[in-house]
Design a protein around this motif. Structure first.
Motif, PDB file in Angstrom:
ATOM      1  N   THR A   1       0.817  -1.215   0.000  1.00  0.00           N
ATOM      2  CA  THR A   1       0.000   0.000   0.000  1.00  0.00           C
ATOM      3  C   THR A   1       0.854   1.270   0.000  1.00  0.00           C
TER       4      THR A   1
ATOM      5  N   ILE B   1      -2.704 -10.135  -2.432  1.00  0.00           N
ATOM      6  CA  ILE B   1      -3.855  -9.243  -2.633  1.00  0.00           C
ATOM      7  C   ILE B   1      -4.344  -8.650  -1.316  1.00  0.00           C
TER       8      ILE B   1
ATOM      9  N   ALA C   1      -2.209  -5.492  -0.374  1.00  0.00           N
ATOM     10  CA  ALA C   1      -2.505  -4.298  -1.164  1.00  0.00           C
ATOM     11  C   ALA C   1      -3.849  -3.727  -0.698  1.00  0.00           C
TER      12      ALA C   1
ATOM     13  N   TRP D   1      -6.553  -2.949  -5.490  1.00  0.00           N
ATOM     14  CA  TRP D   1      -5.338  -3.568  -6.015  1.00  0.00           C
ATOM     15  C   TRP D   1      -5.460  -3.794  -7.525  1.00  0.00           C
TER      16      TRP D   1
ATOM     17  N   TYR E   1       0.393  -4.362 -10.859  1.00  0.00           N
ATOM     18  CA  TYR E   1       1.228  -3.891  -9.757  1.00  0.00           C
ATOM     19  C   TYR E   1       1.668  -5.056  -8.875  1.00  0.00           C
ATOM     20  N   LEU E   2       0.759  -5.974  -8.599  1.00  0.00           N
ATOM     21  CA  LEU E   2       1.116  -7.123  -7.764  1.00  0.00           C
ATOM     22  C   LEU E   2       2.067  -8.062  -8.498  1.00  0.00           C
TER      23      LEU E   2
END
Length: 291
Positions: free
Chosen positions: A177, A205, A208, A213, A217-218
């Protein structure tokens, strides 16, 4: 056309009969978890994604948790392994392990270090380290559950314990985050450089924003872990049902597919089950899956 495959394993999930006083870590922001999650709930999800079995991981810090998971594994053969809990600081640890010595599906142990008042001090605690050494002498794995802020302390810990493989849960829980990919990767790299340390590609997940999310990005975090550890020391895990705080099983599986797309078929097979089968010493017969 069908083809035999390397066993496909979800290396990280949980079961529970929900009781508020037993699962105090489930707070009011986690209402979706305040219900029973049992094998009958997970089995259709595994079948839908052609997974042959799973490893059930402790979610309570009591010996009854280990007993309960082992009972479920006896009842449901597709629960191939159990990562339980024991008080590793207890002087009677050897006697506790003796009680489970005939439980072939008990493959390792874990403690929720992230919830300790001082996780770094806990990792350095003399009694705890003695307990981990006893586990390794008995042939058990130990799984490390920490947040990324404890990765430097975890490095000192893993260097002390190289008699058996160690498994880092959830990529060391990066602080997604706040967008700290680079600093997390720098702290993760020393652990990944040690060949006895493995990593679970799981739990992202929920690290984030639960409603904000983004897959791309993950996947950047997943790619970094895959680069550092290599496909031979990474294991797929769903973290079900905890993942339901931010998404469903399908979302977690799709993320893994996205991250693994650049890898060869054999490397993907290793991450999706071959590594877990070898690492935990599982007895699994791969099913015939559609090509």
């Amino acid at each position: 056309m069908t083809r035999p495959e390397i066993p496909r394993i979800d290396a990280h999930q949980h079961f529970w009969h929900y009781e508020p006083d037993q699962y105090r870590w489930i707070d009011n922001s986690m209402s979706v978890l305040k219900r029973d999650y049992l094998p009958s709930d997970l089995e259709p999800l595994l079948k839908a994604h052609r997974l042959d079995g799973c490893i059930a991981v402790q979610a309570r810090q009591c010996e009854q948790e280990t007993d309960a998971l082992l009972a479920l594994a006896t009842e449901h053969p597709w629960i191939k392994g159990v990562v339980g809990w024991a008080d590793l600081q207890d002087a009677s640890l050897l006697a506790t392990l003796d009680r489970w010595q005939d439980q072939q599906r008990l493959r390792g142990f874990r403690h929720q270090i992230q919830d300790e008042a001082d996780p770094d001090a806990f990792l350095a605690d003399t009694a705890f380290n003695k307990g981990v050494a006893i586990l390794q002498a008995r042939g058990y794995l130990y799984e490390i559950l920490i947040k990324s802020s404890s990765l430097p302390a975890a490095y000192a810990f893993v260097r002390r314990h190289d008699r058996q493989p160690l498994v880092l849960d959830h990529l060391g829980k990066p602080d997604i985050t706040h967008g700290n990919l680079q600093s997390w990767a720098e702290q993760l790299a020393p652990l990944a450089a040690l060949p006895h340390v493995h990593c679970k590609l799981s739990g992202l997940i929920t690290e984030a924003g639960w409603t904000t999310w983004r897959p791309d990005y993950l996947v950047a975090y997943m790619n970094q872990a895959l680069e550092l550890f290599g496909p031979e020391r990474v294991l797929f895990g769903s973290d079900w049902p905890v993942c339901r705080l931010a998404g469903e099983y399908d979302h977690v599986y799709a993320l893994a597919e996205l991250a693994l797309a650049p890898f060869s078929a054999s490397e993907q097979a290793a991450i999706m089950g071959g590594n877990a089968t070898r690492l935990y010493g599982l007895t699994v017969k791969a099913q015939e899956h559609a090509a």
